[in-house]
Design an enzyme around this catalytic site. Structure first.
Site, PDB file in Angstrom:
ATOM      1  N   CYS A 135      40.534  30.598  31.196  1.00 10.91           N
ATOM      2  CA  CYS A 135      39.534  29.974  31.597  1.00 10.91           C
ATOM      3  C   CYS A 135      39.540  28.487  30.504  1.00 10.91           C
ATOM      4  O   CYS A 135      39.656  27.449  30.947  1.00 10.91           O
ATOM      5  CB  CYS A 135      38.258  30.458  31.612  1.00 10.91           C
ATOM      6  SG  CYS A 135      37.990  31.648  32.816  1.00 10.91           S
TER       7      CYS A 135
HETATM    8  N1  LIG Z   1      38.005  36.821  34.806  1.00 10.11           N
HETATM    9  C1  LIG Z   1      37.101  35.963  34.220  1.00 10.11           C
HETATM   10  O1  LIG Z   1      36.544  36.271  33.013  1.00 10.11           O
HETATM   11  C2  LIG Z   1      36.534  34.777  34.931  1.00 10.11           C
HETATM   12  C3  LIG Z   1      35.479  34.074  34.428  1.00 10.11           C
HETATM   13  C4  LIG Z   1      35.062  32.932  34.875  1.00 10.11           C
HETATM   14  C5  LIG Z   1      35.726  32.491  36.128  1.00 10.11           C
HETATM   15  N2  LIG Z   1      37.016  32.936  36.358  1.00 10.11           N
HETATM   16  C6  LIG Z   1      37.505  32.648  37.610  1.00 10.11           C
HETATM   17  O2  LIG Z   1      37.511  33.349  38.778  1.00 10.11           O
HETATM   18  C7  LIG Z   1      38.919  33.121  39.221  1.00 10.11           C
HETATM   19  C8  LIG Z   1      39.524  34.537  39.238  1.00 10.11           C
HETATM   20  O3  LIG Z   1      39.997  35.127  37.818  1.00 10.11           O
HETATM   21  P1  LIG Z   1      40.406  36.520  37.592  1.00 10.11           P
HETATM   22  O4  LIG Z   1      40.471  36.576  36.039  1.00 10.11           O
HETATM   23  O5  LIG Z   1      39.434  37.306  38.230  1.00 10.11           O
HETATM   24  O6  LIG Z   1      41.889  36.575  38.364  1.00 10.11           O
HETATM   25  P2  LIG Z   1      43.056  37.713  38.406  1.00 10.11           P
HETATM   26  O7  LIG Z   1      44.014  37.169  37.773  1.00 10.11           O
HETATM   27  O8  LIG Z   1      42.213  39.148  37.780  1.00 10.11           O
HETATM   28  O9  LIG Z   1      43.143  37.944  39.896  1.00 10.11           O
HETATM   29  C9  LIG Z   1      42.323  38.424  40.786  1.00 10.11           C
HETATM   30  C10 LIG Z   1      43.048  38.932  41.957  1.00 10.11           C
HETATM   31  O10 LIG Z   1      43.420  38.033  42.768  1.00 10.11           O
HETATM   32  C11 LIG Z   1      44.723  38.673  43.373  1.00 10.11           C
HETATM   33  N3  LIG Z   1      45.363  37.762  44.608  1.00 10.11           N
HETATM   34  C12 LIG Z   1      45.870  36.473  44.018  1.00 10.11           C
HETATM   35  N4  LIG Z   1      46.279  36.071  44.984  1.00 10.11           N
HETATM   36  C13 LIG Z   1      45.705  36.487  46.181  1.00 10.11           C
HETATM   37  C14 LIG Z   1      45.776  36.289  47.627  1.00 10.11           C
HETATM   38  N5  LIG Z   1      46.481  35.117  48.044  1.00 10.11           N
HETATM   39  N6  LIG Z   1      45.059  37.194  48.178  1.00 10.11           N
HETATM   40  C15 LIG Z   1      44.419  38.414  47.824  1.00 10.11           C
HETATM   41  N7  LIG Z   1      44.344  38.580  46.512  1.00 10.11           N
HETATM   42  C16 LIG Z   1      45.208  37.592  45.741  1.00 10.11           C
HETATM   43  C17 LIG Z   1      45.441  39.095  42.296  1.00 10.11           C
HETATM   44  O11 LIG Z   1      46.453  39.991  42.659  1.00 10.11           O
HETATM   45  C18 LIG Z   1      44.531  39.547  41.477  1.00 10.11           C
HETATM   46  O12 LIG Z   1      44.363  40.961  41.629  1.00 10.11           O
HETATM   47  C19 LIG Z   1      39.568  32.243  38.503  1.00 10.11           C
HETATM   48  O13 LIG Z   1      39.295  31.029  39.132  1.00 10.11           O
HETATM   49  C20 LIG Z   1      39.021  32.168  37.249  1.00 10.11           C
HETATM   50  O14 LIG Z   1      39.153  31.037  36.679  1.00 10.11           O
HETATM   51  C21 LIG Z   1      37.298  34.023  35.893  1.00 10.11           C
END
Ligand SMILES: NC(=O)c1ccc[n+]([C@@H]2O[C@H](COP(=O)([O-])OP(=O)(O)OC[C@H]3O[C@@H](n4cnc5c(N)ncnc54)[C@H](O)[C@@H]3O)[C@@H](O)[C@H]2O)c1
Length: 391
Positions: A243
């Site tokens: 992030c």
């Molecule tokens: N995790 C955090 O702490 C956090 C905090 C704030 C914002 N975010 C935002 O949330 C979003 C997700 O982050 P995250 O850390 O959960 O990601 P992540 O890397 O854990 O990915 C989430 C999942 O998405 C799946 N994925 C990818 N492409 C896909 C598709 N086309 N169809 C279905 N599944 C698919 C991946 O296999 C993965 O399991 C990002 O935009 C991130 O910036 C995350």
């Protein structure tokens, strides 16, 4: 899990089959969700995971929360987001709400997601509603979670907003309505850019203080005694995770698309990337100049304490700089068994200097201290200990 707790039946769709199998087997891939919590949700029929996008047909609310990383040019990579939108679009039922929770630049919902869904949805799905509610979770945070962190919601029209507010009000204690999805998207970038520039500022300030023999932590504590207008940030090896180092570059890219420049943010980004080099040099300076190829042990490689996540960890750049200075480098992290094709070593690894990059729970430095190993402490957690130099 927050939606499950609020009484919703939830289906998680992921195109990574091994993860789906693991989740359905009751093993949580998310540090803040225990296996027990996941298993309870599965066994009462409130949650299951699948790779099958047709499951979307049953949903009245769809939240998209796929990664939004940078590409090799360090620009927004919306491949996952577009592919998720294409995956769900043909299966969206009429009267469904679609919410984008992924972090991205303003206009992503309206200009990328909605056109894909509108083009690929079935003829019967005339009324589809869209909103943006950026994810704000802070992994490893024991105080702030999905439920008690206020949620921003901005939708494309009134009906979408009413539906999105109702959904998030059911799972969060407080919801903050904004006038458009672009406001929610921009607010998320502002939040994370705020952290980047303040961490970069304190890292730059640390270097200035260190040159003059001033302890920066004492300065920060002193400044923080002012009851208004100041917020303390602490120095470290740099910023990490998916992030803080990433989202501000969505902002700089968006600024350029609109004919502007976010110079202040660009500067913070470059200062952040200079910090690992500075830390590497500070550690080498602690070693006798007669040792040509010093052995350096890095303590903690995850991007922050309490997690095993190594995405965008600044320790990667730290290690590269140490190698370029001729050092032999090993690392130790109780929460990260393997990293970039190497394994965590034990603390009895013979080194000339150690760098405490991230203080992980369960790290015990007793044996380093008994051996009289010099430690460069980037975490301010070993204040006053013999043989420890603060950053
Ligand atoms: N995790 C955090 O702490 C956090 C905090 C704030 C914002 N975010 C935002 O949330 C979003 C997700 O982050 P995250 O850390 O959960 O990601 P992540 O890397 O854990 O990915 C989430 C999942 O998405 C799946 N994925 C990818 N492409 C896909 C598709 N086309 N169809 C279905 N599944 C698919 C991946 O296999 C993965 O399991 C990002 O935009 C991130 O910036 C995350």
């Amino acid at each position: 899990m927050a939606a499950v707790d609020a009484g919703w039946t939830v289906i998680g769709i992921d195109n990574f089959a091994a993860k789906v199998t693991k989740i359905n087997g009751g093993s949580s891939p998310v540090e803040d969700i225990s296996d027990e919590q996941l298993q309870a949700a599965i066994s009462k029929g409130a949650y299951k995971a699948t790779t099958d996008f047709s499951a979307v047909t049953k949903a009245s609310v769809i939240t998209i929360c796929v990664p939004t990383p940078l590409n090799e040019k360090r620009e927004p990579d919306l491949t996952f987001l577009s592919s998720a939108a294409r995956g769900i679009a043909p299966h969206v039922s009429n009267e469904t709400l679609i919410v984008s929770e992924s972090t991205s630049y303003p206009g992503t919902l309206r200009d990328i997601i909605i056109p894909i869904v509108d083009e690929l949805k079935s003829e019967g799905s005339k009324n589809v509603y869209f909103a943006c509610a950026p994810e704000r979770v802070n992994p490893g945070d024991t105080v702030w979670n999905q439920k008690n962190t206020p949620r921003l919601v901005g939708a494309i029209d009134e009906v979408s907003q009413i539906r999105a507010l109702a959904f998030y009000e059911s799972i969060c204690d407080a919801v903050v309505a904004v006038s458009a999805p672009e406001v929610a998207e921009a607010a998320k970038l502002l939040e994370n850019t705020f952290r980047l520039v303040n961490i970069a500022l304190i890292n730059e300030f640390t270097q200035l203080c260190s040159t003059s023999g001033i302890n920066v932590h004492e300065v920060i504590d002193a400044a923080a005694s002012k009851p208004y207008g100041f917020m303390p940030f602490r120095p470290g090896v740099g910023v990490g995770g998916h992030c803080i180092p990433v989202d501000p570059l969505y902002l700089t890219w968006w600024a350029r698309q609109n004919g502007g420049r976010a110079e202040f943010v660009e500067s913070a980004d470059s200062i952040s990337h200079m910090m690992p080099k500075y830390v590497a040099q500070r550690a080498i300076d602690l070693v006798s100049s007669s040792i040509v190829n010093p052995k350096v042990l890095i303590l903690g490689v995850a991007y922050k304490p309490g997690v095993g996540d190594v995405r965008e960890t600044p320790v990667s750049e730290l290690r590269d700089h140490l190698l370029s200075l001729g050092a032999n480098v090993a690392w130790h992290d109780p929460l990260v068994p393997t990293w970039e094709s190497s394994k965590s070593v034990d603390l009895d690894w013979q080194c000339d200097v150690a760098i405490l990059a991230v203080k992980q729970p369960g790290m015990n430095f007793e044996q380093l201290m008994v051996r009289g190993v010099e430690i460069l402490d980037c975490t301010n957690t070993m204040k006053g200990c013999a043989g420890v130099t603060p950053l």
